[in-house]
Structure formats: C-alpha cells, structure tokens
Write an enzyme that holds these catalytic residues in place. Sequence first.
Site, PDB file in Angstrom:
ATOM      1  N   SER A   1      -3.537  -9.688  10.285  1.00 49.07           N
ATOM      2  CA  SER A   1      -2.899 -10.874   9.693  1.00 49.07           C
ATOM      3  C   SER A   1      -2.714 -11.917  10.776  1.00 49.07           C
ATOM      4  CB  SER A   1      -1.534 -10.510   9.107  1.00 49.07           C
ATOM      5  OG  SER A   1      -0.811 -11.692   8.783  1.00 49.07           O
TER       6      SER A   1
ATOM      7  N   TYR B   1       6.401  -6.379   9.972  1.00 46.94           N
ATOM      8  CA  TYR B   1       5.024  -6.718   9.567  1.00 46.94           C
ATOM      9  C   TYR B   1       4.259  -7.303  10.758  1.00 46.94           C
ATOM     10  CZ  TYR B   1       1.282  -8.693   6.636  1.00 46.94           C
ATOM     11  OH  TYR B   1       0.068  -9.009   6.063  1.00 46.94           O
TER      12      TYR B   1
HETATM   13  P1  NDP Z   1      -2.059  -6.397  -2.282  1.00 46.64           P
HETATM   14  O1  NDP Z   1      -0.657  -5.906  -2.259  1.00 46.64           O
HETATM   15  O2  NDP Z   1      -2.448  -7.409  -3.292  1.00 46.64           O
HETATM   16  O3  NDP Z   1      -3.057  -5.132  -2.371  1.00 46.64           O
HETATM   17  C1  NDP Z   1      -2.880  -4.095  -1.437  1.00 46.64           C
HETATM   18  C2  NDP Z   1      -4.001  -3.104  -1.562  1.00 46.64           C
HETATM   19  O4  NDP Z   1      -3.774  -2.077  -0.589  1.00 46.64           O
HETATM   20  C3  NDP Z   1      -4.034  -2.445  -2.922  1.00 46.64           C
HETATM   21  O5  NDP Z   1      -5.357  -2.129  -3.272  1.00 46.64           O
HETATM   22  C4  NDP Z   1      -3.208  -1.177  -2.676  1.00 46.64           C
HETATM   23  O6  NDP Z   1      -3.563  -0.095  -3.508  1.00 46.64           O
HETATM   24  C5  NDP Z   1      -3.609  -0.839  -1.257  1.00 46.64           C
HETATM   25  N1  NDP Z   1      -2.560  -0.034  -0.640  1.00 46.64           N
HETATM   26  C6  NDP Z   1      -1.284  -0.406  -0.354  1.00 46.64           C
HETATM   27  N2  NDP Z   1      -0.599   0.627   0.134  1.00 46.64           N
HETATM   28  C7  NDP Z   1      -1.461   1.684   0.137  1.00 46.64           C
HETATM   29  C8  NDP Z   1      -1.342   3.032   0.510  1.00 46.64           C
HETATM   30  N3  NDP Z   1      -0.185   3.531   0.968  1.00 46.64           N
HETATM   31  N4  NDP Z   1      -2.424   3.836   0.392  1.00 46.64           N
HETATM   32  C9  NDP Z   1      -3.605   3.353  -0.079  1.00 46.64           C
HETATM   33  N5  NDP Z   1      -3.767   2.084  -0.465  1.00 46.64           N
HETATM   34  C10 NDP Z   1      -2.707   1.257  -0.366  1.00 46.64           C
HETATM   35  O7  NDP Z   1      -2.321  -6.952  -0.805  1.00 46.64           O
HETATM   36  P2  NDP Z   1      -3.393  -7.991  -0.251  1.00 46.64           P
HETATM   37  O8  NDP Z   1      -4.696  -7.811  -0.925  1.00 46.64           O
HETATM   38  O9  NDP Z   1      -2.772  -9.313  -0.203  1.00 46.64           O
HETATM   39  O10 NDP Z   1      -3.484  -7.498   1.268  1.00 46.64           O
HETATM   40  C11 NDP Z   1      -4.520  -6.680   1.756  1.00 46.64           C
HETATM   41  C12 NDP Z   1      -4.430  -6.651   3.272  1.00 46.64           C
HETATM   42  O11 NDP Z   1      -4.487  -7.980   3.769  1.00 46.64           O
HETATM   43  C13 NDP Z   1      -3.152  -6.044   3.812  1.00 46.64           C
HETATM   44  O12 NDP Z   1      -3.424  -5.315   4.993  1.00 46.64           O
HETATM   45  C14 NDP Z   1      -2.312  -7.269   4.143  1.00 46.64           C
HETATM   46  O13 NDP Z   1      -1.354  -7.001   5.132  1.00 46.64           O
HETATM   47  C15 NDP Z   1      -3.386  -8.220   4.606  1.00 46.64           C
HETATM   48  N6  NDP Z   1      -3.013  -9.629   4.539  1.00 46.64           N
HETATM   49  C16 NDP Z   1      -2.733 -10.239   3.341  1.00 46.64           C
HETATM   50  C17 NDP Z   1      -2.400 -11.564   3.315  1.00 46.64           C
HETATM   51  C18 NDP Z   1      -2.079 -12.310   2.057  1.00 46.64           C
HETATM   52  O14 NDP Z   1      -1.584 -13.441   2.140  1.00 46.64           O
HETATM   53  N7  NDP Z   1      -2.357 -11.758   0.883  1.00 46.64           N
HETATM   54  C19 NDP Z   1      -2.301 -12.355   4.564  1.00 46.64           C
HETATM   55  C20 NDP Z   1      -2.616 -11.619   5.745  1.00 46.64           C
HETATM   56  C21 NDP Z   1      -2.958 -10.315   5.715  1.00 46.64           C
HETATM   57  P3  NDP Z   1      -2.605   0.494  -4.686  1.00 46.64           P
HETATM   58  O15 NDP Z   1      -2.121  -0.657  -5.486  1.00 46.64           O
HETATM   59  O16 NDP Z   1      -3.522   1.406  -5.408  1.00 46.64           O
HETATM   60  O17 NDP Z   1      -1.502   1.208  -3.993  1.00 46.64           O
END
Ligand code: NDP
Length: 237
Positions: A132, A146
């Site tokens: 991030s 975070y």
């Molecule tokens: P979302 O919350 O929209 O989606 C998260 C994804 O990660 C889902 O598919 C979820 O699966 C999966 N996930 C979460 N926890 C677990 C777990 N314990 N085990 C397996 N899978 C897991 O997040 P984003 O798409 O926004 O974020 C994705 C990545 O990008 C993250 O690392 C986040 O920190 C990073 N990021 C996001 C930003 C943003 O503004 N959106 C900005 C900067 C970085 P499920 O629902 O099945 O648990």
Amino acid sequence: MTDFSGKSVLVLGGSRGIGAAIVERFAADGADVTFSYAGSKDAAEQLAARTKTKAIRADSADRDAVIALVKASGPLDVLVVNAGVAEFGDPRTQNPDIIDRVFDINVRAPFHAAVEAAKTMPQGGRIIVIGSVNGDRMPFAGGASYAVSKSALQGMARGLARDFGDTGITVNIVQPGPIDTDMNPAEGPMKDLMHSFMALKRHGRAEEVAGMVAYLAGPEGSFITGAMHTIDGGFGA
Ligand code: NDP
C-alpha cells in the site's frame, strides 16, 4: 494483454476487489489460475465459474494453511499475495489480538507463502505482493498497524529478492493508493479526505492495479526485483 498461456498462477485472496481483478486479468490472458478466499464463498465460486479458475478456501491468518496451499499448487510461475486487512482505530484502545491478526495476514502470510513458492518455482518465477502507499505515507491517525504491515513488505521484498536472485525469481511490491473496493468504496466516508491528498481526484480501479501486476509478471518485468511500484493517483507525491 500479455500471453500467460501455460503459466501457473496462484492468487492469495482473490474472491473480491483487487484480487478478483487480478484473477480476471490472468485468466483472460490465458493462465491456469488458482485463488484462495476466506469468508466470501459465494463470490469466490461465482468468480471461479465465470473465469474458469479454481477457488480454494484457505485463511491467510493460518500460516500452515497458507504454506500447504502454496505447496500443493506448485510449482508456480507466478505467486500474487493480495489478501490483506485493515483495522483502523486508536491503538491505545484497540485489542492487541486484532492488531496481531493484521500482522498475521498482511506480513506473516506473504513471507511464508513467498518462501514456500520459491522452493519449487522455475527460473524466472515472479512473486508479487500487494502492499500500500501507506507503507510510505500514513497522513492520518488510526492506521499505524496497517502502515507497519505494509512497510514491512518493503523490507521483505528487498531481502527475498537477494535470497532468490540466484534463481532469477523476482520479488516485487505493488503499492496502490485509494482503489474502489469493499475495503475503500469510492463513495465512502473517507472519500473527500483521501482525494485531498491526491493529484488525481478519484479512486483508482482494481483493473488498473491488475494491469501493473500483469506487467511485473510478464516478460517486460524480467529485470525488476526488490522494488516497490506505487500506483496511487499521486497520493504519495
Ligand atoms: P477487499 O476487502 O475488497 O478484498 C480483500 C480480499 O482479500 C478478499 O478477496 C478477501 O477474501 C481476501 N482476504 C481477506 N482476508 C483474508 C484471509 N484471512 N484469508 C484469505 N483471503 C483473505 O480489499 P481490497 O481489494 O481493497 O484490497 C486488496 C489488497 O490491496 C489488500 O492487501 C489491501 O491492503 C491492498 N490495498 C487496498 C487499497 C484500497 O484502497 N482498496 C489501497 C492500498 C492497498 P474473503 O472475502 O473471501 O475473505
């Protein structure tokens, strides 16, 4: 588009948001894609059916489950670790167990997954972790855990790039800024604050991040390793 036909790709955390866009991109480019999910079974199964990919439940908070999945999926040409969580709040009142869970999912899982993947990855394999821009800049209160977790990935990439350099495996971090997902909706309460930090006054799209991942995983990314790749609309500028 990049031709990934014949390539084996594992995306940890692919059921929603940025991870789902990465799954869609690799599938459209011809790769053989497996992805994990934790809670979103329906979304995962629908995505798998639509993209002809494979969804497997594996909680990234469970180190042994992550290692077992990476091992069973190998040898991998590309590992993408996208799964991540954020727990914003005053650290003086937050439950330490919640903070440790952030570190388990955001730091420990990528580290152990990367090491396990590298054991069998062929020459020139690619490891890409979604960090991030908050690993570089945390301009508001409540995001310390975070930010720590995303900064830790920077050290991981620098170190593992050197550990795996003799095999031609590259290790890179993609650092998004605000991206429109469930975690950070474009019309959410943080919208105006986030846009105030940015040169481009909009949330990014998950597909824009997937494009950078595909570039790093493709032939044009072959000389890029141990590096952070920020895609943030100028959030960190
Ligand atoms: P979302 O919350 O929209 O989606 C998260 C994804 O990660 C889902 O598919 C979820 O699966 C999966 N996930 C979460 N926890 C677990 C777990 N314990 N085990 C397996 N899978 C897991 O997040 P984003 O798409 O926004 O974020 C994705 C990545 O990008 C993250 O690392 C986040 O920190 C990073 N990021 C996001 C930003 C943003 O503004 N959106 C900005 C900067 C970085 P499920 O629902 O099945 O648990």
